[in-house]
Every structure is written in structure tokens, then in C-alpha cells.
Scaffold this motif. Structure first.
Motif, PDB file in Angstrom:
ATOM      1  N   LEU A 100       7.536 -15.193  30.408  1.00  0.00           N
ATOM      2  CA  LEU A 100       7.834 -15.307  31.832  1.00  0.00           C
ATOM      3  C   LEU A 100       6.534 -15.423  32.632  1.00  0.00           C
ATOM      4  O   LEU A 100       6.415 -16.225  33.536  1.00  0.00           O
ATOM      5  CB  LEU A 100       8.621 -14.072  32.269  1.00  0.00           C
ATOM      6  N   PRO A 133      11.194 -12.572  15.508  1.00  0.00           N
ATOM      7  CA  PRO A 133      10.107 -11.664  15.844  1.00  0.00           C
ATOM      8  C   PRO A 133      10.503 -10.194  15.666  1.00  0.00           C
ATOM      9  O   PRO A 133      11.671  -9.866  15.577  1.00  0.00           O
ATOM     10  CB  PRO A 133       9.834 -11.988  17.312  1.00  0.00           C
ATOM     11  N   PRO A 163       9.792  -4.286  39.496  1.00  0.00           N
ATOM     12  CA  PRO A 163       9.329  -5.598  39.050  1.00  0.00           C
ATOM     13  C   PRO A 163       9.845  -6.737  39.917  1.00  0.00           C
ATOM     14  O   PRO A 163       9.224  -7.788  39.984  1.00  0.00           O
ATOM     15  CB  PRO A 163       9.881  -5.731  37.629  1.00  0.00           C
ATOM     16  N   ASN A 164      10.978  -6.514  40.582  1.00  0.00           N
ATOM     17  CA  ASN A 164      11.540  -7.587  41.378  1.00  0.00           C
ATOM     18  C   ASN A 164      11.037  -7.611  42.809  1.00  0.00           C
ATOM     19  O   ASN A 164      11.270  -8.570  43.522  1.00  0.00           O
ATOM     20  CB  ASN A 164      13.071  -7.494  41.370  1.00  0.00           C
ATOM     21  N   PRO A 219      10.827 -17.092  41.039  1.00  0.00           N
ATOM     22  CA  PRO A 219      11.554 -17.208  39.767  1.00  0.00           C
ATOM     23  C   PRO A 219      12.344 -18.500  39.666  1.00  0.00           C
ATOM     24  O   PRO A 219      12.558 -19.018  38.571  1.00  0.00           O
ATOM     25  CB  PRO A 219      12.483 -15.995  39.762  1.00  0.00           C
ATOM     26  N   LYS A 228      12.249   0.730  36.903  1.00  0.00           N
ATOM     27  CA  LYS A 228      12.488  -0.264  35.855  1.00  0.00           C
ATOM     28  C   LYS A 228      13.084  -1.538  36.449  1.00  0.00           C
ATOM     29  O   LYS A 228      12.859  -2.633  35.959  1.00  0.00           O
ATOM     30  CB  LYS A 228      13.411   0.359  34.802  1.00  0.00           C
ATOM     31  N   ALA A 242       8.746 -11.936  25.227  1.00  0.00           N
ATOM     32  CA  ALA A 242       9.630 -12.458  26.261  1.00  0.00           C
ATOM     33  C   ALA A 242       8.989 -12.263  27.620  1.00  0.00           C
ATOM     34  O   ALA A 242       8.963 -13.161  28.458  1.00  0.00           O
ATOM     35  CB  ALA A 242      10.972 -11.755  26.197  1.00  0.00           C
ATOM     36  N   GLY A 243       8.439 -11.048  27.845  1.00  0.00           N
ATOM     37  CA  GLY A 243       7.769 -10.785  29.097  1.00  0.00           C
ATOM     38  C   GLY A 243       6.604 -11.732  29.288  1.00  0.00           C
ATOM     39  O   GLY A 243       6.423 -12.311  30.339  1.00  0.00           O
ATOM     40  N   GLU A 251       9.159  -8.819  20.194  1.00  0.00           N
ATOM     41  CA  GLU A 251      10.089  -9.754  20.826  1.00  0.00           C
ATOM     42  C   GLU A 251      10.126  -9.529  22.335  1.00  0.00           C
ATOM     43  O   GLU A 251      10.094 -10.440  23.122  1.00  0.00           O
ATOM     44  CB  GLU A 251      11.476  -9.523  20.214  1.00  0.00           C
ATOM     45  N   ARG A 252      10.171  -8.237  22.698  1.00  0.00           N
ATOM     46  CA  ARG A 252      10.283  -7.903  24.096  1.00  0.00           C
ATOM     47  C   ARG A 252       9.009  -8.268  24.858  1.00  0.00           C
ATOM     48  O   ARG A 252       9.046  -8.872  25.900  1.00  0.00           O
ATOM     49  CB  ARG A 252      10.543  -6.405  24.186  1.00  0.00           C
ATOM     50  N   LEU A 257       5.129 -17.412  41.480  1.00  0.00           N
ATOM     51  CA  LEU A 257       5.929 -16.215  41.247  1.00  0.00           C
ATOM     52  C   LEU A 257       7.381 -16.398  41.674  1.00  0.00           C
ATOM     53  O   LEU A 257       8.187 -15.497  41.530  1.00  0.00           O
ATOM     54  CB  LEU A 257       5.329 -15.021  42.005  1.00  0.00           C
TER      55      LEU A 257
END
Lengths: 351, 306, 317
Positions: B27, B14, B216-217, B299, B212, B23-24, B19-20, B297
Motif C-alpha cells: 500500500l 508468504p 491510520p485513516n 486511497p 488500530k 501487504a502494508g 504477508e501482513r 496518499l
């Protein structure tokens, strides 16, 4: 600070002794080297015990004076609770400390100094997978240092990631994976790749092979050796694994409860350990040879917590050779042979 | 060849940017898959989407003007002309309920969204900032959350008068501490995690670490909490409107329809039924969605389920 | 050899997703011996440890074979009967002893509870617990009054060993019992297990990836690779005259065997086979320096001397 801690008045005095060693090389670097890459002088770390208005502190490390010459590997050895990880973090300014630190000859004092050293160093974690952001894929993770330091054009990110992954022997398509999809050895390699991104002068590796199988461990150690040769890296390796450190380090420094107890060239320390603690550690390591089975126990008990640091010599509670003086007087770190130091009252007597 | 390298996977390479994003997306897609596999989560999502569609497309969906009076036709039962009947002023009930979704969701989503945003900002500051600031913020959170929401609402309404804005103001003020505390706890826990220490060791700025890597976590659990709180706000709005302290007539709200229904329960019982149904269904929908998100959600489940 | 106290016979175990974690494991544990099971992660050694006491992972299924404990087949018994055997006949110690204890009960209460099926009053049970704690080197009164989290890792592992030995089982299975500990504590636990084994007389099965621990502690060793036992030997023979190429490779790449800094360590190239679709021939062949065409066929189990066996085409019988 000096007045609060009964030990630190002794420490201060010690610092003087260490700063002006008797003739002959007493510092932890070889005599021939120029300015060491990393210099620590009487480094001390105290952690606040908590509480908004409390000023009580807990001493974690004290009197750490060590040099790491460029191109060498220094092994920092000790059991868990010896303060070795704290020392690594203090070097990078992730943990505040007193005493003096210098990198490439320049003293580190302000946060700007530490930002600068972080561009020239890399930290490898014991749990490699946990050190990767769970929502970043491998390609992003390995190029993260370049993005942080704006050392790369955005468009080149994928090429750069592939290049770094190739350097550690991983295929480029690994870049699309997420940390939880990696095996232990792969995560470790990704960690190595990330630490190479900024072409550091110093790599600090905290237990670089913990939890790995022996064959994968050998792979990682070979990789680290290759990279050292190829990029002229210096390593500070933190571990409790003596078999590993004997194999990779030029010099080792043994920590016990936040104090250096012995430093010197690896081969000589293993051949004739001076400090009783070093002796016990080496003897305790299980040998992969049933004919060398140990019949008696080399060392009993466990490392006391920093909250219950024994008075005088911190090791006296477990030392097989303990004498009265060890319970009353704190030993100093002395030069016992060229390039070797130990902190023990009994060394003249035993040597 | 390293012993642990994976076999190359044959697939087209890709583009870097894509690609990024891909990937997101992967998920999130696996989260969505887990949500849809769970019958409760799937039902919750469908109910919520139905109500959101009602709110968004009310002018097209509603057969009549919700505030147009037709006193001749008052208190009519369900019929082909008025599927849900009419109210005491002859207004089409179905249209009022559809527009009521607009009121309910508008208030609930706005206030929950604003409160969530405030919670994230304050919570991350408390969790990652200096300890003294944390101590002060926690003190404020505790003081505010010791006020009961309904009492505060009544007090504020008395002072500045009832209305949509008042409602949102009260809800946001009272909800922020709970959200901020959740975010603070998450942030505190993660700020000593290895990957955050790694970022610091690489020389990343605090802003980068916060937005960053931490953000998100830490939002996952908050999203769940927000989703579960939406029905509480809907009920609060309905409750206050029922007491004539919320949305001012003639704006349609499930609460004031319900009130009108109760006053004429004998003559027109259908009003209570038709105004109560969306309340129950939307509450269930958001609660189920929240429950489903809790699993989707996680993980760890994404790992096992992917 | 005498009657084995525990044995696995042709044991095959599959995890959901089709991973064949154990592929025909036959192994005997003699009374009172210390048997080491060595291998790298993914070889099935922990799965085997669990299967020997029939504590299988979620969804794991024994598809073939038997585990015999004193003549009874654990795989076929009802769970109630297995529970009765566990503790009394066979017990287990885990890598992380914290998970083996209930966090909200004191050690003393738990050690008393573990004797639920035993005779005697609570007072007798407490006394027995205290005696066993003293035997593993803990201060009984102190340890009994502690919660699990109040003990250090080493003390907790001692307490876990005490718990496992309370009912004087005939077999103790220890899965990586020293992996989470410091070297000095590891040495003490090894020492303790050796002492207890002499005293209690139970057989011990140690599962570990640490070759040093095996050398220090075991009488016999079984080396596992890709779900199979590839070599069994008395401990001295295994370290000084290994037969299987995998055993040789594994021993060679342990940095602990090297006395000096040699620059490079030997490694084992390649990687583990995919156990959802294991190869028909020798599983180690793709990484084996001696491999030839014949290795594509199932390897024979060669027994070149009493007590020794290897699963390999290249080992002379």
C-alpha cells in the motif's frame, strides 16, 4: 419521557395489553418454542436532537415487542426511514434504547451485557465493502473478531482466515487482498466469513443482498441458508426486498415509521396481508412477469419523515382505506389470529 | 465454485507475519510510486532529502568549523577555499549554511512533530470522546488559534527570553489547534463509518478502535498539512533570528546569516544570496512534497494507480 | 417495422486498459416503444446507455460501428452538434439524480436553464418547466423553489425526469432509474414513466438489472452478456419463452419468481469472462449447461421468429 410525548401515554397502556395477551399465542414466536433467543419488549429509541444543553429528543422507534426463537429467521421489513437499521443497532447496544431486551434468556442492561452479546452475535452490513477497514487485508478482517475477543493464538491467524474463507467459498489467497480490490459479491462473502468467526448464535443482516446482481444474490442467499443449517444460526434479516424475505424468513415483522404494523408467519402474511401497508408493499413489488402487470398504483406518496410523524395512525396519510378514526385515534398492535398481530383500526371490518 | 471467486494466482505463499507486512508495504509502495511519478512531488522529495542529509551529516559535510573566527579573511567572496565566501567575522559561510540546516530543520521538525502528536491525541479525543468534552476542547482550540502566532511569539520571548526552546514552545502551542481540528473532523466523519460501527458491533474496545482503525485513516491529511507547515516554521525561525529574537548567536541559523548579510549588503552581497537560497529551496521542497503527498496518499488514487 | 428513431450498428467500445465493454452491439429503438436492456453488472449495459447518447466514460473509445439518431451518426458528429441534439432529440436520466443537478441552483432555475437553446422568453421557459413538473406529479411552485438536496430521492428522480422531458425529446434513456429508490417509490416511478410515455410519445430505453422493472414497463427487451446482446424479444416472449440459456438462467435465479420458500435458489456457476481478452467463441459457454464443442466457435445470430433473435449455437433457427 411519558409526559413529553403525547403518544407515549397511549404507548404505555398498549404495553400492558401486549404484556398480557388474551388466551392464545400473541407474541411473535411460535407457541412451542422454549425461551426465545432474542426478546424485545416495548423497545423504544429516542435520538437527541443535538445541542449541548438541549434535551429535546426525536422518537425513532416505540413499542417494539418481538421474539426471535432460536434457529429461526425473522425478517424485518420496511421502507428506508422506517427505523429498521436503528432497531438492529439498538439490539447490539450500539444505539441506546429504553424498554427491555433479553438474549438467550438473560436481560441486557449494562454495557457489560452488551459486550457479552456482541461476542455471540454478528452484524452484516448493507455496504459490505464499507464495513471492512480500508487498510486491513481480508485475512486480517475476517479474523478481527477473534483478535478482539482474544479467541485465537496469533500464529493460527492465517490458518483460521483460510478456514473461514473456505467456509464461504473463497480461496485462501484472497486473504492478501484489500477491500477495494473485491467485487460486490466477494466483499459480501468476506462479510459473511467475518460474521462466522466467533460462531455466533445470531446473525443480524442489514440488506444482505442490496446492490447485488440476481445470480450473485442467489449465491449469497444459498450460502446463508447452508450456514444456518450447518451452524444452527438464527438470522434477523433487515430488508425492503420482499422477494428476498419471502424466500428466506420464517416470520416477518413490518415496520412503518418506527412502529410495528404487522407480524406473523411469512407464508400467511404474503397469502393474506392484514395491514393496508403490508398489502401495498406486496402489491408494489414489481413482478418479473409481464402478464401480471399492475394497472393501478398500490400506494402513493412517500414515507413522511420522523420529524413530521402524522398524528394517530402514522399510515393514515397514505392509506387507501383511511377512515375518520385513523386520523384521531392511534391504533394498537392486536392479535388478529394465532401468531399474527396487526396495528390497524379497520382489520375487524376488513377481515 | 462461487461465481465471483478469483482465479488462484500462482505465487509462493508468504509467511503469515510477512504477508501482513508485505501487504502494508504494498500500500505504501504504491503511494511512493505515485509520488515519484509526479515531477513536483519527486522534486520536493529530493530537495527535502538533500536538506535532511545536510542537517544529519553537517559535521562531515561542512569544510570548516562554523563558529571558528578568522578575522583576517572576513567578507571574502566565493573562492576555491571558501565556496560560499566568508562572513563579517571570517567564518566559512558554506559551513554555516550547512549547520544552519540543522538549526532550521531541528526546530521545524521538532515543533511540527510535537504539535502533530498533540493534535492527533486531542483531535481524536474530541472526535471520538463524549460530546461535552468535544465542546470544551473545540472552545479551547478556537481561543488559542485566535492568537496571531507572531504576536504570541513576541510576547513569550519577552517573558522567558529568546532561544530555541522558546521558539518550539510557541510554535507547538499555536499549531496544535489547527492540527487537532483537522483530526477531529476526520475522526467525527469516520466514527459513524460502517467499518467503525462494525468494529463496535464486534465488541472492540475504544482503544483498539482509536489506534488500530481510526488513527491510520486520519493521519494522511495531517501528514500533508505538517509537510506544508514545515517551511512556515523555517521562515518563522529565520524571521525571528533575523530580528535577533530567535536562535542566539553564534549558533548558525539562516535567519541570522541573512541579518548579518543585510548589515553588510554593500560590501558583501554574496551573504544574502547564499543564506536566502536554502530558505527558498527548502520552502519549495516541503511545499512540493506536501502537494505531492496530497495525491499520493489519496486511497482512491492508489486504487486507480496501482 | 418503421424507421428506428435510434439505432446502434455493430458498436464496439473499449476502455483504457483494453476492456472491450461493447463487442458489436446492434440494436434498434422504434419510435414510441419502451425497450429494456437487461443484464448483470459488467455486461456493458450502462456503457451502452452512455454510448447511445455519446456520453462516454473517461478514456472510453468507440472503435467501430455507429449510433444513428434520426439518420445522423452520433459517433462521427462534432461535439457541438451532439450537444444540440441532446435534450432536444435525446435525453438521459441517471440512477442518482442528485448528481444530475447543480447543488447550488434551485430546481426552477435549472429547468429554465436547460432550455437554453429553446425559443421563448424566460417567463415562457419557466411556465414550460412548471407544466412539466406538474406532469411528473410534483407541486410546480413548491418544487421550483427547492434546491436539489431539499427533495427526497423519489421527488428528485421525478424532477430529473421532468428535466429530461422538457424539450420533448424523441428518445429518453434511463439508466437504473429506480435502483436507488424504495419499492413503493419504484412502483410510482414505473407508473409515471408508463403514463408519460403514453402522453409524450417518446421512445424510452430502460437499462436495469431488475427483471421486475423490465416486466412492468417494457415492450421489448434486449439481454446483454459480456458486451454483447445475446437475446432480443418482445417482453412476453422473453419471460415466458426465453431462447438463450443465459436468459433462462437469469430468470430462474430471481427470488421474485418463486412464490414460496424453496430452501435453495438456482444460481449461475462460474464467472464473467475477462473482457480484456474475450473468448473467440460464445462468451457464456463456460457457464452454460448446454455447451458443447461447437460453442468454442463464434455463435450465430439466430432469428427464429419476427422480432426475436438470440446469439447462440443451440437455438434452432
Amino acid at each position: 419521557m411519558t409526559s413529553r410525548d403525547p403518544l407515549s401515554s397511549g404507548q404505555k397502556y398498549l404495553g400492558g395489553v401486549e404484556a398480557e395477551p388474551p388466551p392464545g399465542p400473541a407474541r411473535a414466536g411460535p407457541p412451542s418454542a422454549g425461551t426465545p433467543l432474542l426478546q424485545m419488549e416495548d423497545l423504544q429509541v429516542d435520538l437527541p436532537l443535538g445541542g449541548l444543553f438541549s434535551r429535546a429528543e426525536l422518537n425513532i422507534l416505540a413499542g417494539i415487542t418481538l421474539d426471535l426463537p432460536a434457529g429461526q429467521t425473522l425478517g424485518l421489513v420496511g421502507e428506508s426511514g422506517s427505523g429498521k437499521t436503528t432497531l438492529a443497532r439498538a439490539i447490539l447496544g450500539l444505539q441506546s434504547s429504553t424498554g427491555s431486551l433479553a438474549f438467550e434468556g438473560r436481560p441486557l442492561a449494562t454495557s457489560a451485557d452488551f459486550r457479552a452479546i456482541r461476542r455471540r452475535t454478528a452484524l452484516m452490513f448493507q455496504d459490505a465493502a464499507a464495513s471492512l477497514s480500508p487498510r486491513m487485508n481480508v485475512a486480517e478482517a475476517v479474523t478481527e473478531p477473534l483478535v478482539i475477543h482474544k479467541a485465537m493464538e496469533g500464529a493460527k491467524r492465517r490458518d483460521k482466515a483460510a478456514e473461514l474463507l473456505a467456509e464461504v467459498g473463497l480461496p485462501a489467497d484472497m486473504g492478501a487482498r484489500f477491500p477495494h480490490e473485491l467485487s460486490g459479491g466477494q466483499a459480501r462473502r468476506v462479510g459473511v466469513a467475518r460474521s462466522l468467526a466467533l460462531k455466533p448464535a445470531l446473525v443480524i443482516a442489514d440488506e444482505p443482498t442490496a446492490g447485488l446482481d440476481v445470480s450473485v444474490q442467489a449465491d449469497i442467499l444459498n450460502l446463508m441458508a447452508d450456514l444456518k443449517a450447518r451452524h444452527g444460526l438464527s438470522y434477523l434479516i433487515i430488508t425492503h426486498n420482499l422477494a428476498l424475505i419471502r424466500h428466506v424468513a420464517d416470520r416477518i415483522a413490518v415496520l412503518y415509521l418506527g412502529r410495528l404494523v404487522e407480524t406473523g408467519p411469512t407464508a400467511r402474511i404474503f397469502a393474506s396481508p392484514a395491514h393496508p401497508y403490508t398489502k401495498s408493499l406486496i402489491a408494489a413489488e414489481p413482478k418479473p412477469d409481464p402478464r401480471k402487470r399492475r394497472v393501478d398504483l398500490a400506494i402513493k406518496g412517500e414515507i413522511p419523515g420522523v420529524l413530521r410523524r402524522p398524528r394517530a395512525c402514522a399510515f393514515h396519510t397514505r392509506c387507501p382505506l383511511v377512515q375518520d378514526i385513523c386520523r384521531t385515534e392511534e391504533p394498537v398492535l392486536r392479535t388478529i389470529a394465532p401468531g399474527r398481530q396487526a396495528r390497524c383500526h379497520l382489520i375487524d371490518a376488513t377481515n | 465454485m462461487p461465481s465471483d471467486a478469483s482465479a488462484p494466482v500462482a505465487r509462493p505463499e508468504p509467511e503469515p507475519g510477512r504477508e501482513r507486512r508485505a501487504a502494508g508495504r504494498a500500500l505504501y509502495r504504491s503511494s511512493l510510486r505515485i509520488l515519484l511519478k509526479d515531477p513536483m512531488g519527486a522534486m520536493g522529495l529530493i530537495l527535502v532529502l538533500v536538506f535532511v542529509a545536510m542537517a544529519l551529516f553537517a559535521p562531515w559535510l561542512a569544510p570548516y568549523d562554523p563558529i571558528k573566527l578568522d578575522v583576517m579573511d572576513k567578507f571574502q567572496g566565493p573562492s576555491w577555499e571558501h565556496w560560499a565566501g566568508t562572513d563579517q567575522l571570517g567564518r566559512d559561510l558554506l559551513s554555516r549554511i550547512i549547520y544552519g540546516a540543522r538549526t532550521a530543520l531541528g526546530i521545524a521538525l521538532t515543533s511540527v512533530g510535537l504539535a502533530g502528536l498533540g493534535g492527533i491525541v486531542l483531535g481524536m479525543i474530541a472526535g471520538y470522546g463524549p460530546r461535552w468534552l468535544d465542546a470544551i476542547l473545540v472552545l479551547i482550540f478556537d481561543s488559542v488559534s485566535s492568537l496571531p502566532m507572531i504576536m504570541l511569539a513576541l510576547a513569550v520571548i519577552t517573558v522567558i527570553g529568546p532561544g530555541t526552546d522558546t521558539l518550539i514552545l510557541v510554535v507547538v502551542t499555536v499549531s496544535i489547534p489547527a492540527y487537532a481540528r483537522l483530526i477531529r473532523a476526520q475522526t467525527l466523519g469516520l466514527s459513524s463509518a460502517d467499518f467503525i460501527v462494525a468494529e463496535r458491533a464486534m465488541g472492540a474496545s475504544s482503544v483498539r478502535i482509536l489506534f488500530k482503525h481510526l488513527l491510520p485513516n486520519v493521519v494522511g491529511p495531517l501528514v500533508i498539512l505538517l509537510s506544508m507547515d514545515v517551511p512556515i516554521i523555517i521562515m518563522l525561525e529565520a524571521g525571528l533570528s533575523y530580528l535577533n529574537l530567535g536562535v542566539r548567536p553564534p549558533i548558525p541559523s539562516w535567519g541570522n546569516i541573512l541579518y548579518d548579510g543585510y548589515t553588510s549588503l554593500r560590501s558583501a552581497p554574496h551573504m544574502v544570496l547564499f543564506a536566502g537560497a536554502p530558505l527558498v529551496l527548502s520552502t519549495l521542497g516541503f511545499t512540493f512534497l506536501g502537494e505531492g503527498l496530497r495525491d499520493a496518499l489519496d486511497p482512491k488514487l492508489v486504487k486507480g494507480g496501482a | 417495422m418503421s424507421e428506428p428513431v435510434l439505432s446502434a450498428q455493430g458498436l464496439r467500445l473499449r476502455y483504457p486498459g483494453g476492456v472491450q465493454a461493447l463487442r458489436g452491439v446492434t440494436l434498434e429503438v422504434q419510435p414510441g416503444e419502451v425497450l429494456g436492456i437487461a443484464g448483470e453488472s459488467g455486461c456493458g449495459k450502462s456503457t451502452l446507455a452512455g454510448a447511445l447518447i455519446h456520453l462516454l466514460g473517461a478514456g472510453a473509445e468507440v472503435t467501430e460501428g455507429a449510433v444513428r439518431l434520426k439518420g445522423e451518426d452520433l459517433t462521427a458528429l462534432p461535439e457541438r452538434r451532439r450537444r444540440a441534439l441532446r435534450g432536444r432529440e435525446i435525453a438521459m436520466v441517471f440512477q442518482d439524480p442528485l448528481t444530475a443537478f447543480n447543488p447550488v441552483l434551485k430546481i426552477g432555475a435549472q429547468l429554465t436553464d436547460f432550455q437554453i437553446n429553446a425559443e421563448g422568453s424566460t417567463r415562457e421557459k419557466r411556465a414550460r418547466a412548471a407544466a412539466m413538473l406538474a406532469k411528473v406529479g410534483l407541486e410546480p411552485e413548491l418544487a421550483m423553489a427547492r434546491y436539489p438536496h431539499e427533495l427526497s430521492g423519489g421527488m428528485r428522480q421525478r424532477a430529473a425526469i421532468a428535466a429530461a422531458l422538457l424539450m420533448r425529446p424523441n428518445v429518453l434513456i434511463a439508466d437504473e432509474p429506480t435502483t436507488a429508490l424504495d419499492v413503493t417509490m419504484e412502483a410510482q416511478i414505473i407508473h409515471l414513466l408508463r403514463e408519460l410515455q403514453g402522453e409524450v410519445g417518446c421512445a424510452i430505453v430502460i437499462v436495469t438489472h431488475h427483471l421486475g422493472v423490465i416486466a412492468e414497463l417494457c415492450d421489448r427487451v434486449a439481454v446483454m452478456y459480456a458486451g454483447e446482446v445475446v437475446e432480443v424479444a418482445p417482453v412476453d416472449d422473453l419471460y415466458h419463452a426465453p431462447l438463450h440459456p443465459y436468459t433462462k438462467a437469469l430468470l430462474a435465479c430471481d427470488p421474485a419468481v418463486l412464490e414460496a420458500n424453496t430452501g435453495r435458489l438456482p444460481t449461475i456457476g462460474g464467472r464473467l469472462p475477462d473482457l480484456t481478452d474475450p473468448p473467440a467463441g460464445c462468451a457464456f459457454a463456460p457457464r452454460c449447461p448446454l455447451a458443447s464443442d461447437i460453442c468454442a466457435t463464434p455463435p450465430p445470430r439466430v432469428r427464429p421468429a419476427p422480432g426475436r433473435e438470440a446469439l447462440c449455437h443451440k437455438v434452432a433457427p
